[in-house]
Design a protein around this motif. Structure first.
Motif, short mmCIF file in Angstrom:
data_model
loop_
_atom_site.label_atom_id
_atom_site.label_comp_id
_atom_site.label_asym_id
_atom_site.label_seq_id
_atom_site.Cartn_x
_atom_site.Cartn_y
_atom_site.Cartn_z
N LYS A 258 52.28 33.73 42.40
CA LYS A 258 51.15 34.46 41.81
C LYS A 258 49.89 34.34 42.66
N GLN A 259 49.65 33.14 43.19
CA GLN A 259 48.47 32.93 44.03
C GLN A 259 48.56 33.73 45.32
N SER A 260 49.74 33.78 45.90
CA SER A 260 49.93 34.55 47.14
C SER A 260 49.70 36.03 46.90
N LYS A 261 50.23 36.54 45.80
CA LYS A 261 50.04 37.95 45.47
C LYS A 261 48.56 38.24 45.19
N PHE A 262 47.92 37.31 44.48
CA PHE A 262 46.50 37.50 44.18
C PHE A 262 45.69 37.59 45.47
N ALA A 263 45.99 36.72 46.43
CA ALA A 263 45.25 36.72 47.69
C ALA A 263 45.42 38.04 48.42
N LEU A 264 46.65 38.56 48.44
CA LEU A 264 46.91 39.82 49.15
C LEU A 264 46.25 41.01 48.45
N TYR A 265 46.51 41.15 47.16
CA TYR A 265 45.96 42.30 46.44
C TYR A 265 44.46 42.14 46.18
N GLY A 266 44.00 40.90 46.13
CA GLY A 266 42.56 40.68 46.04
C GLY A 266 41.86 41.14 47.30
N THR A 267 42.49 40.91 48.45
CA THR A 267 41.91 41.37 49.72
C THR A 267 41.88 42.89 49.77
N LEU A 268 42.91 43.53 49.25
CA LEU A 268 42.91 44.99 49.16
C LEU A 268 41.78 45.48 48.26
N THR A 269 41.57 44.79 47.15
CA THR A 269 40.48 45.14 46.24
C THR A 269 39.12 45.00 46.92
N VAL A 270 38.96 43.92 47.70
CA VAL A 270 37.72 43.72 48.44
C VAL A 270 37.49 44.88 49.42
N PHE A 271 38.55 45.30 50.09
CA PHE A 271 38.43 46.43 51.02
C PHE A 271 37.94 47.68 50.29
N LEU A 272 38.51 47.98 49.13
CA LEU A 272 38.10 49.16 48.37
C LEU A 272 36.64 49.04 47.91
N LEU A 273 36.24 47.84 47.50
CA LEU A 273 34.85 47.62 47.10
C LEU A 273 33.91 47.82 48.29
N LEU A 274 34.33 47.39 49.46
CA LEU A 274 33.50 47.54 50.66
C LEU A 274 33.36 49.02 51.05
N VAL A 275 34.43 49.77 50.88
CA VAL A 275 34.36 51.22 51.14
C VAL A 275 33.37 51.87 50.17
N ALA A 276 33.46 51.47 48.89
CA ALA A 276 32.52 51.99 47.90
C ALA A 276 31.09 51.59 48.24
N SER A 277 30.92 50.36 48.72
CA SER A 277 29.59 49.88 49.10
C SER A 277 29.03 50.69 50.27
N PHE A 278 29.89 51.04 51.22
CA PHE A 278 29.43 51.83 52.36
C PHE A 278 28.92 53.19 51.89
N GLY A 279 29.68 53.84 51.01
CA GLY A 279 29.24 55.12 50.48
C GLY A 279 27.94 54.99 49.70
N LEU A 280 27.84 53.91 48.92
CA LEU A 280 26.62 53.68 48.14
C LEU A 280 25.44 53.40 49.06
N THR A 281 25.69 52.77 50.20
CA THR A 281 24.62 52.51 51.16
C THR A 281 23.98 53.80 51.63
N ILE A 282 24.81 54.78 51.95
CA ILE A 282 24.29 56.08 52.40
C ILE A 282 23.48 56.75 51.30
N VAL A 283 24.03 56.73 50.07
CA VAL A 283 23.34 57.35 48.94
C VAL A 283 22.01 56.64 48.68
N THR A 284 22.02 55.31 48.74
CA THR A 284 20.81 54.52 48.49
C THR A 284 19.75 54.80 49.55
#
Length: 211
Positions: free
Chosen positions: A163-189
């Motif tokens: 479970k911890q290994s899966k969390f680390a992998l899919y958590g990293t994917l989630t972080v990537f998606l949040l960072l993409v959203a943050s980049f878009g929000l940066t432009i809008v801001t």
């Protein structure tokens, strides 16, 4: 139309804060699974001590490095953006450049890490990662003669490590998606900040003309 960019600043800080918090959790789970492997691999029969070359832990190490990098870069942005003495609220272009300069490297690192870890996980059965091995044998029962062995000589922790290994992998994917959203929000801001500054300047000019 008057725009208030303050909610956008708050949303951006929240997203980056989530990235930092998730990175800490990913760092903790990845480091824990690697620590258990390192301590038990040479003695626990469930970790094939006579066949150590069967395991590839490079993906877990990459997850640790990725999480640490994202945490550091996210912290840099949050400190510079939220501490009033830096006055980035009134310097929208510098704030946007700071956001882009910390978000893009973090996004690239997390994306490469997710792809790399996924490739390693798909190398089975030639090689196994901590994730593939623990998830494969988490429900396997020990032999009758092994029932009296200490906890660190069995597979009792495999379910949690899986479970911890899966969390680390899919958590990293989630972080990537949040960072993409943050980049878009940066432009809008940045656009909202520029618009608000322009509107304020016009209002001041009109007030000066009226007076």
């Amino acid at each position: 139309m008057k725009i208030n960019p303050a909610p956008l600043h708050l949303a951006q800080a929240i997203i980056i804060g989530l990235c930092a918090a998730l990175s800490v959790a990913i760092l903790g789970t990845s480091a824990h699974t690697l620590d258990v492997f390192n301590k038990q691999q040479s003695s626990n029969p469930w970790w094939l001590p006579l066949w150590p070359q069967h395991f590839d832990v490079a993906g877990t190490k990459a997850l640790i490095g990725s999480a640490a990098s994202v945490f550091v870069l996210s912290t840099v942005f949050l400190v510079l953006a939220l501490v009033p003495s830096f006055n980035l609220v009134n310097r929208p272009t510098l704030r946007a450049l700071l956001a882009i300069g910390t978000t893009i490297p973090s996004a690239l690192v997390t994306l490469v890490t997710v792809i790399y870890a996924h490739i390693l996980n798909n190398d089975t059965p030639e090689l196994d990662t901590i994730q593939t091995w623990t998830c494969k044998y988490k429900n396997s029962q020990p032999l009758q003669q092994d029932l009296g062995m200490p906890a660190n000589m069995g597979n009792g922790s495999f379910g949690s490590l899986c479970k911890q290994s899966k969390f680390a992998l899919y958590g990293t994917l989630t972080v990537f998606l949040l960072l993409v959203a943050s980049f878009g929000l940066t432009i809008v801001t940045w656009l909202a900040d520029k618009w608000a500054t322009r509107q304020n300047r016009k209002e001041m000019e009109m007030s000066g003309q009226q007076s």
